[in-house]
Design a protein around this motif. Structure first.
Motif, PDB file in Angstrom:
ATOM      1  N   GLY A  82     -50.144  37.893   5.829  1.00 36.76           N
ATOM      2  CA  GLY A  82     -50.582  37.514   7.587  1.00 36.76           C
ATOM      3  C   GLY A  82     -49.983  36.174   7.944  1.00 36.76           C
ATOM      4  N   ALA A  83     -50.179  35.279   7.038  1.00 38.36           N
ATOM      5  CA  ALA A  83     -49.652  33.900   7.439  1.00 38.36           C
ATOM      6  C   ALA A  83     -47.972  33.894   7.451  1.00 38.36           C
ATOM      7  N   ARG A  84     -47.245  34.747   6.545  1.00 36.44           N
ATOM      8  CA  ARG A  84     -46.097  34.765   6.534  1.00 36.44           C
ATOM      9  C   ARG A  84     -45.287  35.695   7.929  1.00 36.44           C
ATOM     10  N   SER A  85     -46.142  36.306   8.422  1.00 30.57           N
ATOM     11  CA  SER A  85     -46.097  37.178   9.513  1.00 30.57           C
ATOM     12  C   SER A  85     -45.794  35.849  10.734  1.00 30.57           C
ATOM     13  N   ALA A  86     -46.869  35.366  10.681  1.00 28.89           N
ATOM     14  CA  ALA A  86     -47.133  34.192  11.903  1.00 28.89           C
ATOM     15  C   ALA A  86     -45.914  33.111  11.696  1.00 28.89           C
ATOM     16  N   MET A  87     -45.349  32.857  10.488  1.00 27.07           N
ATOM     17  CA  MET A  87     -44.278  32.095  10.243  1.00 27.07           C
ATOM     18  C   MET A  87     -42.866  32.635  10.811  1.00 27.07           C
ATOM     19  N   GLU A  88     -42.990  33.835  10.617  1.00 23.80           N
ATOM     20  CA  GLU A  88     -41.646  34.615  11.031  1.00 23.80           C
ATOM     21  C   GLU A  88     -41.570  34.714  12.525  1.00 23.80           C
ATOM     22  N   SER A  89     -42.719  35.042  13.144  1.00 22.84           N
ATOM     23  CA  SER A  89     -42.933  35.004  14.584  1.00 22.84           C
ATOM     24  C   SER A  89     -42.525  33.597  15.118  1.00 22.84           C
ATOM     25  N   THR A  90     -42.937  32.457  14.521  1.00 26.98           N
ATOM     26  CA  THR A  90     -42.711  31.260  15.087  1.00 26.98           C
ATOM     27  C   THR A  90     -41.251  31.209  14.917  1.00 26.98           C
ATOM     28  N   LYS A  91     -40.633  31.325  13.864  1.00 27.51           N
ATOM     29  CA  LYS A  91     -39.104  31.201  13.371  1.00 27.51           C
ATOM     30  C   LYS A  91     -38.220  31.857  14.758  1.00 27.51           C
ATOM     31  N   ALA A  92     -38.646  33.266  14.919  1.00 21.56           N
ATOM     32  CA  ALA A  92     -38.151  34.168  15.768  1.00 21.56           C
ATOM     33  C   ALA A  92     -38.242  33.657  17.329  1.00 21.56           C
ATOM     34  N   ALA A  93     -39.414  32.894  17.546  1.00 24.58           N
ATOM     35  CA  ALA A  93     -39.504  32.178  18.773  1.00 24.58           C
ATOM     36  C   ALA A  93     -38.646  31.081  19.210  1.00 24.58           C
ATOM     37  N   ILE A  94     -38.537  30.344  18.128  1.00 26.56           N
ATOM     38  CA  ILE A  94     -37.554  29.247  18.044  1.00 26.56           C
ATOM     39  C   ILE A  94     -36.214  29.564  18.254  1.00 26.56           C
ATOM     40  N   GLN A  95     -35.657  30.462  17.416  1.00 28.11           N
ATOM     41  CA  GLN A  95     -34.316  31.026  17.586  1.00 28.11           C
ATOM     42  C   GLN A  95     -33.825  31.750  18.995  1.00 28.11           C
ATOM     43  N   GLN A  96     -35.008  32.141  19.658  1.00 25.19           N
ATOM     44  CA  GLN A  96     -34.589  32.778  20.899  1.00 25.19           C
ATOM     45  C   GLN A  96     -34.519  31.662  21.994  1.00 25.19           C
ATOM     46  N   ARG A  97     -34.813  30.430  21.509  1.00 23.15           N
ATOM     47  CA  ARG A  97     -34.486  29.212  22.477  1.00 23.15           C
ATOM     48  C   ARG A  97     -33.227  28.892  21.966  1.00 23.15           C
ATOM     49  N   GLY A  98     -32.507  29.247  21.144  1.00 23.72           N
ATOM     50  CA  GLY A  98     -31.266  28.637  20.777  1.00 23.72           C
ATOM     51  C   GLY A  98     -31.326  27.704  19.484  1.00 23.72           C
ATOM     52  N   ASP A  99     -32.355  27.277  19.009  1.00 21.53           N
ATOM     53  CA  ASP A  99     -32.615  26.460  17.801  1.00 21.53           C
ATOM     54  C   ASP A  99     -33.257  27.097  16.651  1.00 21.53           C
ATOM     55  N   LYS A 100     -33.338  26.129  15.660  1.00 21.79           N
ATOM     56  CA  LYS A 100     -33.571  26.715  14.411  1.00 21.79           C
ATOM     57  C   LYS A 100     -34.880  25.827  13.778  1.00 21.79           C
ATOM     58  N   MET A 101     -35.818  26.626  13.166  1.00 25.27           N
ATOM     59  CA  MET A 101     -36.946  25.822  12.419  1.00 25.27           C
ATOM     60  C   MET A 101     -36.502  25.031  11.210  1.00 25.27           C
ATOM     61  N   LEU A 102     -36.972  23.941  11.238  1.00 24.15           N
ATOM     62  CA  LEU A 102     -36.394  22.766  10.335  1.00 24.15           C
ATOM     63  C   LEU A 102     -36.858  23.338   8.864  1.00 24.15           C
ATOM     64  N   GLY A 103     -37.841  24.101   8.633  1.00 23.92           N
ATOM     65  CA  GLY A 103     -38.104  24.509   7.339  1.00 23.92           C
ATOM     66  C   GLY A 103     -39.738  24.992   7.322  1.00 23.92           C
ATOM     67  N   SER A 104     -40.153  25.644   6.230  1.00 24.08           N
ATOM     68  CA  SER A 104     -41.697  26.181   5.980  1.00 24.08           C
ATOM     69  C   SER A 104     -42.051  26.097   4.624  1.00 24.08           C
ATOM     70  N   VAL A 105     -43.079  25.776   4.346  1.00 24.11           N
ATOM     71  CA  VAL A 105     -43.918  25.770   2.772  1.00 24.11           C
ATOM     72  C   VAL A 105     -44.965  26.871   3.109  1.00 24.11           C
ATOM     73  N   ALA A 106     -45.193  27.529   1.889  1.00 16.41           N
ATOM     74  CA  ALA A 106     -46.164  28.363   1.617  1.00 16.41           C
ATOM     75  C   ALA A 106     -47.124  27.765   0.655  1.00 16.41           C
ATOM     76  N   ILE A 107     -48.281  27.475   1.042  1.00 17.28           N
ATOM     77  CA  ILE A 107     -49.300  26.932   0.170  1.00 17.28           C
ATOM     78  C   ILE A 107     -50.167  27.867  -0.426  1.00 17.28           C
ATOM     79  N   GLN A 108     -50.413  27.780  -1.676  1.00 15.90           N
ATOM     80  CA  GLN A 108     -51.473  28.677  -2.420  1.00 15.90           C
ATOM     81  C   GLN A 108     -52.672  28.917  -1.517  1.00 15.90           C
ATOM     82  N   ASN A 109     -53.230  29.957  -1.866  1.00 15.59           N
ATOM     83  CA  ASN A 109     -54.428  30.287  -1.015  1.00 15.59           C
ATOM     84  C   ASN A 109     -55.813  29.488  -1.417  1.00 15.59           C
ATOM     85  N   ASP A 110     -55.797  29.014  -2.263  1.00 11.78           N
ATOM     86  CA  ASP A 110     -56.891  27.925  -2.803  1.00 11.78           C
ATOM     87  C   ASP A 110     -56.521  26.581  -2.515  1.00 11.78           C
TER      88      ASP A 110
END
Length: 337
Positions: free
Chosen positions: A172-200
């Motif tokens: 679910g959280a990865r899906s949210a990250m992909e949604s954000t990345k796509a929204a940034i790309q739609q504006r002609g830019d790129k996400m700087l990066g992302s990190v996935a944190i262990q659930n605990d």
């Protein structure tokens, strides 16, 4: 009473024989949710809202004179277990499934619900596989694509384009990250990066240091309260400055209790009416229901569990022959804007 139950009850009218309504037999609704494991906190607040809604509904006479009963089963945030739970609940006589919590559980539950042709209402996620059209799925919140798209739009509007993302390491959280990345790309830019944190949250400090090296101006979040608290505290300890923007699942009150002043300035999106605005009749009803079960601290997640689209108010009085899944879903989509 509350609109989510009205939607469920209207569906029950389709699925149950007419003669059943003459008996004072409870209407059984099932719920599969995450009760154990590192993501168990996801279900805590929504369950409070469901408890308040159930108590208020039954106090007002139930649905068509029949009490409503909810049977809840733990799926430990496992899709296969969620699917099995739906099958067992249906076999026990549940006429609908209410609010599986989280994307993984919702995906499994929805698959089983469609196979069994039993309505699944208000999954607690905005992930694409769950909110897209299906015959027996009835999501009532906006998608992550839309929610995170609006966050990105706000950031670009105020001139912030150096955006990074931090999220729990789950679908679910990865899906949210992909949604954000796509929204940034739609504006002609790129996400700087992302990190996935262990659930605990065990590696939150290391991930904060990793993301700080990118020097983002804003960090968008999709994480539980516990993980968010650890991450923000660790990030601020790096000495780098950034603004934090989270989706609506984050409880700002709890975050402030956990990290104090480090929570100041965190922006949380809002996808339902403000739960402290008692001028709105439905909000006043929510506040009264929470008070009756002894809960004085209002939380958005509990309110989400009690709210639903405007369509569901009408659905409760729709003629039974007209309330078919495909037809009712179309009516909901047109009336919820």
């Amino acid at each position: 009473m509350f609109s989510t139950f009205r939607l469920l009850a209207a569906m029950a009218a389709v699925l149950l024989p007419v003669c059943a309504f003459a008996q004072a037999k409870p209407i059984l609704i099932g719920q599969t949710y995450v009760q154990t494991g590192p993501l168990a906190s996801l279900g805590t607040e929504p369950l409070i809202g469901i408890k308040a809604m159930l108590a208020a509904t039954n106090e007002a006479g139930g649905i068509n004179g029949r009490p409503v009963e909810i049977r809840q089963v733990d799926d430990a945030y496992d899709a296969a277990k969620a699917a099995d739970n739906v099958k067992k609940l249906a076999a026990d006589g549940a006429v609908a499934i209410l609010m599986p919590v989280g994307t993984t559980s919702s995906v499994g539950a929805l698959k089983a619900a469609n196979e069994l042709k039993i309505p699944l209402v208000a999954p607690y996620t905005g992930a694409g596989p769950v909110v897209k059209f299906s015959e027996y799925g009835f999501p009532v919140r906006i998608s992550f694509d839309e929610e995170y798209g609006r966050i990105v739009n706000h950031l670009f509007t105020i001139g912030i384009t150096r955006i990074a993302f931090a999220h729990n390491d789950n679908p679910g959280a990865r899906s949210a990250m992909e949604s954000t990345k796509a929204a940034i790309q739609q504006r002609g830019d790129k996400m700087l990066g992302s990190v996935a944190i262990q659930n605990d949250g065990a590696d939150a400090e290391a991930k904060a240091v990793e993301l700080a090296k990118l020097k983002p101006t804003a960090i968008v979040l999709s994480a539980t309260n516990a993980v968010t608290a650890k991450f923000i505290k660790a990030y601020k300890a790096t000495g780098e400055e950034a603004r934090f923007y989270s989706f609506s699942f984050l409880n700002g009150q709890q975050l402030h209790k956990a990290i104090g002043d480090d929570a100041v300035g965190v922006v949380i999106s809002q996808v339902v009416p403000y739960p402290w605005n008692s001028v709105m009749p439905i909000i006043a009803e929510y506040q009264a229901a929470m008070k009756k079960i002894g809960v004085n601290e209002l939380v958005t997640a509990a309110w989400k569990a009690m709210s639903a689209p405007r369509y569901s108010w009408r659905a409760s009085s729709a003629p039974v022959p007209a309330l078919r899944p495909s037809h009712s879903r179309r009516r909901w989509k047109h009336s919820s804007h």
